[in-house]
Motif scaffolding. Structure first.
Motif, PDB file in Angstrom:
ATOM      1  N   LEU A  98      63.625  68.348  13.237  1.00  0.00           N
ATOM      2  CA  LEU A  98      62.845  67.969  12.057  1.00  0.00           C
ATOM      3  C   LEU A  98      62.859  66.463  11.836  1.00  0.00           C
ATOM      4  CD1 LEU A  98      63.751  70.738   9.447  1.00  0.00           C
ATOM      5  CD2 LEU A  98      61.572  70.410  10.625  1.00  0.00           C
ATOM      6  N   PHE A  99      64.012  65.834  12.029  1.00  0.00           N
ATOM      7  CA  PHE A  99      64.089  64.386  11.864  1.00  0.00           C
ATOM      8  C   PHE A  99      63.298  63.665  12.955  1.00  0.00           C
ATOM      9  CE2 PHE A  99      68.379  65.307   9.793  1.00  0.00           C
ATOM     10  CZ  PHE A  99      67.847  65.253   8.523  1.00  0.00           C
ATOM     11  N   ALA A 100      63.281  64.214  14.160  1.00  0.00           N
ATOM     12  CA  ALA A 100      62.619  63.553  15.282  1.00  0.00           C
ATOM     13  C   ALA A 100      61.104  63.732  15.255  1.00  0.00           C
ATOM     14  CB  ALA A 100      63.179  64.084  16.603  1.00  0.00           C
ATOM     15  N   HIS A 101      60.645  64.934  14.853  1.00  0.00           N
ATOM     16  CA  HIS A 101      59.217  65.241  14.961  1.00  0.00           C
ATOM     17  C   HIS A 101      58.530  65.446  13.628  1.00  0.00           C
ATOM     18  CE1 HIS A 101      59.485  65.783  19.354  1.00  0.00           C
ATOM     19  NE2 HIS A 101      60.650  66.355  19.109  1.00  0.00           N
ATOM     20  N   GLY A 102      59.262  65.875  12.609  1.00  0.00           N
ATOM     21  CA  GLY A 102      58.656  66.124  11.326  1.00  0.00           C
ATOM     22  C   GLY A 102      57.680  67.281  11.366  1.00  0.00           C
ATOM     23  N   GLY A 124      54.368  69.039  14.535  1.00  0.00           N
ATOM     24  CA  GLY A 124      55.382  68.490  15.429  1.00  0.00           C
ATOM     25  C   GLY A 124      54.829  67.942  16.724  1.00  0.00           C
ATOM     26  N   ALA A 125      53.489  67.863  16.863  1.00  0.00           N
ATOM     27  CA  ALA A 125      52.886  67.393  18.109  1.00  0.00           C
ATOM     28  C   ALA A 125      53.041  65.881  18.246  1.00  0.00           C
ATOM     29  CB  ALA A 125      51.418  67.781  18.155  1.00  0.00           C
ATOM     30  N   ASP A 126      53.025  65.397  19.500  1.00  0.00           N
ATOM     31  CA  ASP A 126      53.120  63.956  19.728  1.00  0.00           C
ATOM     32  C   ASP A 126      51.727  63.330  19.612  1.00  0.00           C
ATOM     33  OD1 ASP A 126      51.759  64.568  22.057  1.00  0.00           O
ATOM     34  OD2 ASP A 126      53.519  64.366  23.359  1.00  0.00           O
ATOM     35  N   MET A 127      51.604  62.024  19.936  1.00  0.00           N
ATOM     36  CA  MET A 127      50.347  61.293  19.759  1.00  0.00           C
ATOM     37  C   MET A 127      49.236  61.816  20.663  1.00  0.00           C
ATOM     38  SD  MET A 127      51.463  57.719  21.614  1.00  0.00           S
ATOM     39  CE  MET A 127      49.854  56.986  21.356  1.00  0.00           C
ATOM     40  N   PHE A 128      49.609  62.561  21.710  1.00  0.00           N
ATOM     41  CA  PHE A 128      48.614  63.120  22.610  1.00  0.00           C
ATOM     42  C   PHE A 128      48.272  64.577  22.280  1.00  0.00           C
ATOM     43  CE2 PHE A 128      50.997  59.890  25.017  1.00  0.00           C
ATOM     44  CZ  PHE A 128      49.960  58.997  25.274  1.00  0.00           C
ATOM     45  N   GLY A 129      48.854  65.085  21.215  1.00  0.00           N
ATOM     46  CA  GLY A 129      48.574  66.450  20.810  1.00  0.00           C
ATOM     47  C   GLY A 129      49.434  67.487  21.489  1.00  0.00           C
ATOM     48  N   ASN A 130      50.436  67.058  22.256  1.00  0.00           N
ATOM     49  CA  ASN A 130      51.314  68.005  22.947  1.00  0.00           C
ATOM     50  C   ASN A 130      52.427  68.462  22.006  1.00  0.00           C
ATOM     51  OD1 ASN A 130      49.920  67.662  25.437  1.00  0.00           O
ATOM     52  ND2 ASN A 130      51.037  65.726  25.753  1.00  0.00           N
ATOM     53  N   ARG A 131      52.560  69.764  21.895  1.00  0.00           N
ATOM     54  CA  ARG A 131      53.598  70.291  21.019  1.00  0.00           C
ATOM     55  C   ARG A 131      54.861  70.603  21.811  1.00  0.00           C
ATOM     56  NH1 ARG A 131      49.952  74.304  17.167  1.00  0.00           N
ATOM     57  NH2 ARG A 131      49.080  72.617  15.874  1.00  0.00           N
ATOM     58  N   PRO A 132      56.022  70.352  21.211  1.00  0.00           N
ATOM     59  CA  PRO A 132      57.286  70.605  21.925  1.00  0.00           C
ATOM     60  C   PRO A 132      57.447  72.083  22.265  1.00  0.00           C
ATOM     61  CG  PRO A 132      57.647  69.276  19.954  1.00  0.00           C
ATOM     62  CD  PRO A 132      56.244  69.799  19.872  1.00  0.00           C
ATOM     63  N   THR A 133      58.104  72.336  23.373  1.00  0.00           N
ATOM     64  CA  THR A 133      58.409  73.714  23.778  1.00  0.00           C
ATOM     65  C   THR A 133      59.877  74.048  23.560  1.00  0.00           C
ATOM     66  OG1 THR A 133      58.791  72.967  26.060  1.00  0.00           O
ATOM     67  CG2 THR A 133      56.563  73.710  25.496  1.00  0.00           C
ATOM     68  N   SER A 134      60.627  73.088  23.014  1.00  0.00           N
ATOM     69  CA  SER A 134      62.049  73.282  22.758  1.00  0.00           C
ATOM     70  C   SER A 134      62.457  72.427  21.574  1.00  0.00           C
ATOM     71  CB  SER A 134      62.869  72.917  24.003  1.00  0.00           C
ATOM     72  OG  SER A 134      64.239  72.807  23.697  1.00  0.00           O
ATOM     73  N   LEU A 135      63.546  72.807  20.938  1.00  0.00           N
ATOM     74  CA  LEU A 135      64.093  72.013  19.834  1.00  0.00           C
ATOM     75  C   LEU A 135      64.962  70.865  20.326  1.00  0.00           C
ATOM     76  CD1 LEU A 135      65.216  74.853  17.368  1.00  0.00           C
ATOM     77  CD2 LEU A 135      63.132  73.468  17.237  1.00  0.00           C
ATOM     78  N   ALA A 136      65.116  70.724  21.620  1.00  0.00           N
ATOM     79  CA  ALA A 136      66.048  69.738  22.186  1.00  0.00           C
ATOM     80  C   ALA A 136      65.618  68.313  21.871  1.00  0.00           C
ATOM     81  CB  ALA A 136      66.151  69.927  23.695  1.00  0.00           C
ATOM     82  N   VAL A 137      66.623  67.483  21.606  1.00  0.00           N
ATOM     83  CA  VAL A 137      66.448  66.043  21.447  1.00  0.00           C
ATOM     84  C   VAL A 137      67.360  65.368  22.455  1.00  0.00           C
ATOM     85  CG1 VAL A 137      66.794  64.070  19.905  1.00  0.00           C
ATOM     86  CG2 VAL A 137      65.825  66.198  19.008  1.00  0.00           C
ATOM     87  N   GLY A 165      70.745  60.854  24.477  1.00  0.00           N
ATOM     88  CA  GLY A 165      70.797  59.395  24.450  1.00  0.00           C
ATOM     89  C   GLY A 165      70.026  58.783  23.300  1.00  0.00           C
ATOM     90  N   ASP A 166      69.288  59.579  22.572  1.00  0.00           N
ATOM     91  CA  ASP A 166      68.511  59.092  21.440  1.00  0.00           C
ATOM     92  C   ASP A 166      69.456  58.665  20.314  1.00  0.00           C
ATOM     93  OD1 ASP A 166      66.921  59.047  18.996  1.00  0.00           O
ATOM     94  OD2 ASP A 166      65.356  60.058  20.155  1.00  0.00           O
ATOM     95  N   PRO A 167      69.203  57.500  19.691  1.00  0.00           N
ATOM     96  CA  PRO A 167      70.064  57.067  18.571  1.00  0.00           C
ATOM     97  C   PRO A 167      70.143  58.097  17.449  1.00  0.00           C
ATOM     98  CG  PRO A 167      68.653  55.269  19.293  1.00  0.00           C
ATOM     99  CD  PRO A 167      68.205  56.487  20.042  1.00  0.00           C
ATOM    100  N   LEU A 168      69.054  58.856  17.238  1.00  0.00           N
ATOM    101  CA  LEU A 168      69.062  59.902  16.225  1.00  0.00           C
ATOM    102  C   LEU A 168      70.115  60.953  16.543  1.00  0.00           C
ATOM    103  CD1 LEU A 168      67.836  61.570  13.847  1.00  0.00           C
ATOM    104  CD2 LEU A 168      66.228  62.523  15.514  1.00  0.00           C
ATOM    105  N   PHE A 169      70.186  61.350  17.804  1.00  0.00           N
ATOM    106  CA  PHE A 169      71.176  62.345  18.217  1.00  0.00           C
ATOM    107  C   PHE A 169      72.581  61.821  17.947  1.00  0.00           C
ATOM    108  CE2 PHE A 169      73.988  64.701  20.881  1.00  0.00           C
ATOM    109  CZ  PHE A 169      73.402  65.936  21.092  1.00  0.00           C
ATOM    110  N   ARG A 170      72.834  60.562  18.290  1.00  0.00           N
ATOM    111  CA  ARG A 170      74.181  60.002  18.128  1.00  0.00           C
ATOM    112  C   ARG A 170      74.566  59.880  16.656  1.00  0.00           C
ATOM    113  NH1 ARG A 170      72.421  56.521  22.459  1.00  0.00           N
ATOM    114  NH2 ARG A 170      72.097  54.815  20.991  1.00  0.00           N
TER     115      ARG A 170
END
Length: 407
Positions: A65-69, A74-87, A90-95
């Protein structure tokens, strides 16, 4: 047989820091579909047995939710929706979430009593009141505010009532993720205000994979045995490994074994085990020990009903058959309701048995060495001042069919 003797060999991360979730793809898909639909429920109740990954899923969803909202599902700028909840780990959000430093995430769990410096047995109302203040503030990073309660089973009555008020009037742009081991014990009004997500125990191969990944140097024999005892719970397998591998389960089985020879339980051995429950970490070992007692009895009934058992340790099946063969089920079933039919003594009410300072068959009062109806999955075992009564009816019809000539 090699066994893990120290928790230093473990690399078990806190659920906040777990980057991998195995075996709950359907639950992930349900959460992804909720985000894609654009109408996310304000409260999710994640239920299932202990140690199967409920809290890991809760934090995994919070990170997502924090990463994609919720924008564009939850789609990215190209309209692709995630297929997993994984983050990405190495992402600073994860840390930040792993370190517990994200400003829009709060966790409610048991805390130390500031006066006694001892871990409380429950989540108290003051913690829930702080949660209300947390949700009253605007999200620091402009997205959602998320609270994870681990676990709902540990809320006391006042805390549960305070949480209910929060659920009845949910703040905007907020999500509560509630973890519950036994949802039937929660207030019906709390359950009715949440969307429930039920997780199932994992298959043995998945449990063994997680155990081998997180516990370095575990022997194949211990890994296989702990997987059988885990009953689909990687958390239980890891807790057993931390408690000494199969050695702790063997100690529990050894306490019960004399009943198969119509002998009294060794009270000295019981109190020796009780000594291990002292200290700040003793509570977890205490709970694990009594789970193992129930597990041993369940496995005994399954063996007696089906004639089959996948032994977790050598000779386990023979001991269980000896204990199970002492009495018929009809006598044992009555024990779980009103009174206890002793083979060489008068009927004794269950309330009296619960009040006694030691198990009735190990008591110094009256006839010594009386054996209870061990043929049913029933055990009353004193450990210090605590007593457990376990009665499993799952295999009652099968047992009766197998022992019809004896009844």
């Amino acid at each position: 047989m090699a066994k893990a003797d120290s928790a230093e060999t473990a690399t078990v991360p806190h659920p906040r820091a777990a980057s991998v979730l195995i075996g709950h793809e359907d639950a992930e898909r349900t959460l992804l579909d909720a985000v894609a639909g654009g109408k996310l429920h304000h409260a999710w109740l994640i239920t299932g047995p202990r140690g199967i990954g409920k809290a890991t899923l809760a934090y995994r969803f919070a990170r997502f939710l924090f990463a994609h909202g919720m924008a564009d599902g939850g789609a990215d700028m190209f309209g692709n929706r995630p297929t997993s909840l994984a983050v990405d780990p190495g992402d600073p959000l994860f840390r930040r979430i792993a370190a517990g430093s994200h400003p829009d995430l709060v966790t409610l769990e048991r805390e130390e009593n500031p006066r006694t410096k001892v871990l409380r047995d429950e989540i108290v109302i003051d913690q829930v009141r702080e949660l209300a203040g947390f949700f009253a503030m605007t999200p620091a990073e402009g997205g959602y505010r998320v609270a994870v309660i681990d676990a709902m089973d540990e809320l006391n009555r006042n805390a549960a009532n305070a949480l209910l008020k929060l659920l009845e009037e949910p703040p905007a742009r907020s999500v509560l993720i509630l973890v519950a081991h036994a949802p039937g014990r929660l207030l019906p009004t709390i359950r009715s205000r949440c969307r429930r997500l039920s997780l199932r125990p994992l298959p043995p191969p998945a449990v063994e994979t997680i155990l081998n990944r997180l516990w370095d140097g575990i022997s194949p024999e211990d890994s296989a045995g702990l997987t059988r005892l885990a009953d689909g719970s990687p958390g239980r397998a890891l807790a057993l490994a931390a408690a000494g591998g199969l050695g702790h389960y063997r100690a529990v089985a050894d306490l019960i074994a004399p009943l198969g020879q119509r002998k009294a339980i060794d009270i000295k051995a019981v109190h020796a085990m009780a000594d291990k429950f002292a200290g700040r970490e003793g509570g977890d070992l205490f709970r694990l020990t009594f789970e193992l007692i129930g597990l041993w009895l369940t496995r005994m009934v399954r063996l007696a009903a089906t004639g089959e058992i996948d032994e977790a340790m050598r000779g386990e099946g023979g001991t269980m058959q000896a204990v199970a063969g002492q009495r018929g089920l009809n006598a044992g079933a009555r024990y779980g309701r009103r009174s206890t039919p002793w083979p060489d003594g008068p009927r004794r009410s269950i309330s009296t048995a619960r009040k006694s300072s030691s198990p009735p068959w190990a008591s110094s009062s009256g006839r010594r060495g009386r054996v209870p109806p061990d043929g049913v999955a029933l055990g009353v075992l004193n450990v210090g001042r605590a007593e457990v009564l376990y009665h499993d009816r799952d295999f009652l019809p099968q047992w009766r069919a197998a022992h019809r000539p004896r009844l």
